[in-house]
Design an enzyme around this catalytic site. Structure first.
Site, PDB file in Angstrom:
ATOM      1  CG  ASP A  22      -2.089  -0.827   1.186  1.00  0.00           C
ATOM      2  OD1 ASP A  22      -2.234  -1.536   0.178  1.00  0.00           O
ATOM      3  OD2 ASP A  22      -2.898  -0.806   2.133  1.00  0.00           O
ATOM      4  CE  LYS A  79      -6.958  -1.258  -0.162  1.00  0.00           C
ATOM      5  NZ  LYS A  79      -6.957  -2.723  -0.238  1.00  0.00           N
ATOM      6  N   GLY A 151      -5.370  -2.868   8.628  1.00  0.00           N
ATOM      7  CA  GLY A 151      -5.075  -1.719   9.471  1.00  0.00           C
ATOM      8  C   GLY A 151      -4.894  -2.043  10.934  1.00  0.00           C
ATOM      9  NE  ARG A 163      -3.482 -22.410  11.353  1.00  0.00           N
ATOM     10  CZ  ARG A 163      -2.650 -23.444  11.271  1.00  0.00           C
ATOM     11  NH1 ARG A 163      -3.020 -24.563  10.667  1.00  0.00           N
ATOM     12  NH2 ARG A 163      -1.443 -23.356  11.785  1.00  0.00           N
ATOM     13  N   GLY A 212      -3.165  -7.425   8.052  1.00  0.00           N
ATOM     14  CA  GLY A 212      -2.536  -7.624   9.351  1.00  0.00           C
ATOM     15  C   GLY A 212      -1.078  -8.034   9.301  1.00  0.00           C
ATOM     16  N   GLY A 233      -0.287  -3.714   3.919  1.00  0.00           N
ATOM     17  CA  GLY A 233      -0.922  -2.410   3.892  1.00  0.00           C
ATOM     18  C   GLY A 233      -0.213  -1.461   4.814  1.00  0.00           C
ATOM     19  CB  SER A 234      -1.270  -0.170   8.092  1.00  0.00           C
ATOM     20  OG  SER A 234      -2.581  -0.163   7.569  1.00  0.00           O
TER      21      SER A 234
END
Lengths: 290, 187
Positions: A22, A79, A151, A163, A212, A233-234
């Site tokens: 990102d 996005k 995030g 999983r 995550g 991302g973050s």
């Protein structure tokens, strides 16, 4: 349409083993490319900031996306809100390489996803189980990623989703052929898609992990669980030393089975993003769009 | 044994093609892989050339593979693999092995909307299906020893020189194994 769909799945195949990052500016995009990102996701605010800011979150300004397209040579993704097919038309008009119909943004439609078969540009969609993944594929998605929980810097949801998908795939592989009809009914997808999973033991499109990932170890964990690549991302630009962390995550994805190397890569990365535990968040983005 | 560079991109597709042809192969991911196996041929797959180039250097594999290429080990480069082998890239100053006398244009057909399939004549093989994904092409050849193997709309999309074979397209993405067979037979 079929040939275009094959080409779009093919592009995802070329992203395998890579990290999609990102970025919110041309400068960040260049840092990502130099660190070895195989693509970037252009957006105005990274998920952690979207979460912090609250309010309605929409597609990014096309001008900002175009600046990022000019800044790097790798594929640029962006996005759109779930169900917002006009935002998707806009991104197609500016020749985006991949559209993420994403639960990170505020959904525009609580019932219908975009009919992705009507587009020439490819779509990636989030999923937290096999049913969601196959439903998105039947709508025309040419790449899947776990939803995880964007995030947060907390890997637990991405792990749970990967999983779940993998175990459901293994179950279908072991089913008798006459049981597949019932499975198709349960998952609300066509028999042909279930049959593909039964015969091949995988999704018919490339499957990445997302939501995550904050450390090289997180990225390798997702790869060992069966991801074919990773979205971050973050985790990168919310950390102390983005360039170094980005590079370490790229190497970790390539060498996900090499703990000695990942140990080295994990040294001296500076502060990781602070993160929020899943119990502490009010908004579960993964519950958007099933 | 054919070594397939497995740092990023579409390497598993090449491995599947080799397996269908019954050719023993191994992944080149780290230095140890080249210490354990001595490749009789190398495949540089498609993917992002900037990513693969970066990982080639950080893993230390760059020098090893460069030596192998210069010592004459046959090498097949598809898409990003072509970029890695080129001596010149007309729209980028990042260069890698600089082994083949070709000037290559990156993303020469534009973005993903410019990706396409075609069927074209490949010198020595015949008409084959070709998949171009954000593909490069060879803008010009810079040495008479480079042999052009395929042209598409006036652009060169496959060529060979000494121990090197390059294609703009992805033979590993179709069921047609003839380019891999050609590489195994003629190099």
């Amino acid at each position: 349409m079929n040939e275009r769909y094959e080409l779009n799945k093919n592009l995802a195949q070329m992203l395998k083993g890579g990290v999609i990052m990102d970025v919110t500016s041309p400068e960040q995009a260049r840092i990502a490319e130099n660190a070895g990102a195989c693509a970037v996701m252009a957006l105005e605010r990274i998920p952690a900031d979207i979460r912090a800011a609250g309010g309605v979150s929409r597609m990014s300004d096309p001008k900002m996306i175009k600046e990022i397209q000019h800044a790097v040579s790798i594929p640029v993704m962006a996005k759109v809100r779930i169900g917002h097919f006009v935002e998707a038309q806009i991104l197609e008009a500016i020749e985006i390489d991949y559209i993420d119909e994403s639960e990170v943004l505020s959904p525009a439609d609580d019932l219908f996803h975009i009919d992705k078969t009507k587009f020439n540009v490819p779509f990636v969609c989030g999923a937290k189980d096999l049913g969601e993944a196959l439903r998105r594929i039947s709508e025309g998605a040419s790449m899947i990623r776990t939803k995880g929980e964007p995030g947060t810097g907390d890997i637990i949801q991405a792990v749970r989703h990967m999983r779940m998908m993998m175990s459901q795939i293994r179950q279908i592989q072991n089913q008798r052929e006459d049981e597949l009809f019932h499975t198709a009914k349960e998952l609300q997808v066509s028999y042909e898609l279930v049959q593909y999973v039964h015969e091949n033991g995988k999704l018919p499109v490339v499957n990445f992990a997302a939501g995550g990932v904050a450390t090289p170890a997180d990225a390798a964990l997702m790869m060992q669980l069966g991801a074919e690549g990773v979205f971050v991302g973050s985790g990168i630009f919310k950390s102390g030393n983005p360039a170094k962390r980005a590079e370490a995550i790229v190497k970790s994805v390539t060498n996900f089975n090499n703990p000695a190397l990942i140990a080295q890569l994990s040294e001296d990365l500076g502060e990781a993003m602070v993160g929020i535990n899943e119990q502490e968040i009010d908004l579960l983005m993964a519950e958007r769009g099933k | 044994m054919i070594g397939v560079l497995a740092l990023q991109g579409g390497f598993i597709e090449h491995i599947h093609a080799l397996e269908k042809l019954g050719v023993p192969n191994f992944e080149i991911r780290e230095m140890g892989d080249l210490e354990k196996n001595k490749p009789d041929g190398i495949i540089l797959p498609g993917g992002e050339s900037t990513t693969i180039g970066k990982l080639l250097h950080s893993s230390g594999l760059f020098q090893c593979i460069d030596d192998l290429i210069r010592s004459g080990v046959p090498v097949l480069g598809t898409c990003a693999g072509m970029i890695l082998l080129a001596k010149r890239i007309v729209n980028d100053d990042r260069l890698y092995f600089q082994a083949m006398d070709i000037s290559v244009k990156r993303n020469a057909y534009g973005r993903q909307l410019g990706s396409f399939c075609a069927v074209e004549n490949f010198e020595g093989i015949g008409r084959i299906p070709m998949t171009f994904i954000r593909a490069p092409f060879i803008e010009r050849i810079d040495d008479e020893n480079v042999q052009i193997l395929c042209r598409m709309d006036d652009h060169i999309v496959a060529a060979r020189q000494k121990n090197m074979l390059v294609t703009s397209f992805h033979p590993e993405l179709t069921d047609d194994l003839r380019v891999h067979q050609y590489f195994l037979d003629k190099f």
